[in-house]
Write a protein that holds these residues in place. Structure first.
Motif, short mmCIF file in Angstrom:
data_model
loop_
_atom_site.label_atom_id
_atom_site.label_comp_id
_atom_site.label_asym_id
_atom_site.label_seq_id
_atom_site.Cartn_x
_atom_site.Cartn_y
_atom_site.Cartn_z
N ASP A 1 0.82 -1.31 0.13
CA ASP A 1 -0.04 -0.08 0.26
C ASP A 1 0.82 1.16 0.08
N GLU A 2 2.02 1.37 0.76
CA GLU A 2 2.79 2.34 0.80
C GLU A 2 3.47 2.52 -0.51
N ASP B 1 2.37 1.67 -3.41
CA ASP B 1 1.03 2.31 -4.28
C ASP B 1 1.00 3.76 -3.99
N GLU B 2 0.99 4.23 -2.90
CA GLU B 2 0.85 5.40 -2.41
C GLU B 2 1.95 6.28 -2.83
#
Length: 173
Positions: A146-147, A149-150
């Protein structure tokens, strides 16, 4: 007696090596300073890894375009990679001297030069892909999916902002 400069190491929440506190002169550009530091370290690591196969940072990008898209006009490589003509000419010349590309005149446009990967360069492809995987792990290995992707989303927005700023500040032709 020496006064404290206030340059004590900053806390690092990720548990890695603490970075020195940002000097006051760059605090107005904290993100710019961070981008500069990250880009410098990324390029340094890329250079160390690419050296194993006889390439310099940026040359692998040209090879990737040629491997993926086939022979390209040199002007198209400039556009695809966001380069300038002089830099691309030097890069292609170095790759040609190393035996990784060949240049030939275009059959349809006498002003254009076609750049193509040589058979010898194909042996590099798997190694370059492995190097990019190592570089990716070095840059993002400590981040969750997720990090990552962010980070990619944020970097794309920063890139868009920089493109707009460059257009606003471009010299008039």
């Amino acid at each position: 007696m020496r006064e404290d400069s206030g340059a004590a190491p900053a806390a690092n929440p990720s548990g890695g090596v603490a970075r020195p506190q940002m000097p006051p002169s760059v605090q107005a550009g904290a993100m710019t300073h961070a981008i500069f530091r990250v880009a410098r370290l990324h390029r340094m690591l890329a250079g160390q890894l690419l050296r194993r196969v006889g390439l310099h940072p940026g040359q692998e990008l040209v090879m990737m375009q040629l491997w993926d898209l086939g022979p390209q006009r040199q002007t198209d490589l400039v556009r695809l990679l966001g380069s300038d003509a002089a830099t691309m000419t030097r890069t292609v010349k170095r790759l040609e001297n190393a035996g990784f590309v060949r240049r030939r005149p275009s059959a349809t446009d006498k002003r254009a030069t076609i750049i193509e990967a040589t058979t010898a360069s194909l042996a590099l492809r798997k190694e370059v892909e492995q190097i990019w995987a190592e570089l990716e792990d070095g840059a993002a290995g400590a981040l969750t999916a997720d990090e990552q992707d962010e980070a990619i989303r944020v970097l794309a927005r920063i890139e868009d902002s920089l493109c707009q700023a460059a257009e606003r500040h471009a010299p008039l032709a």
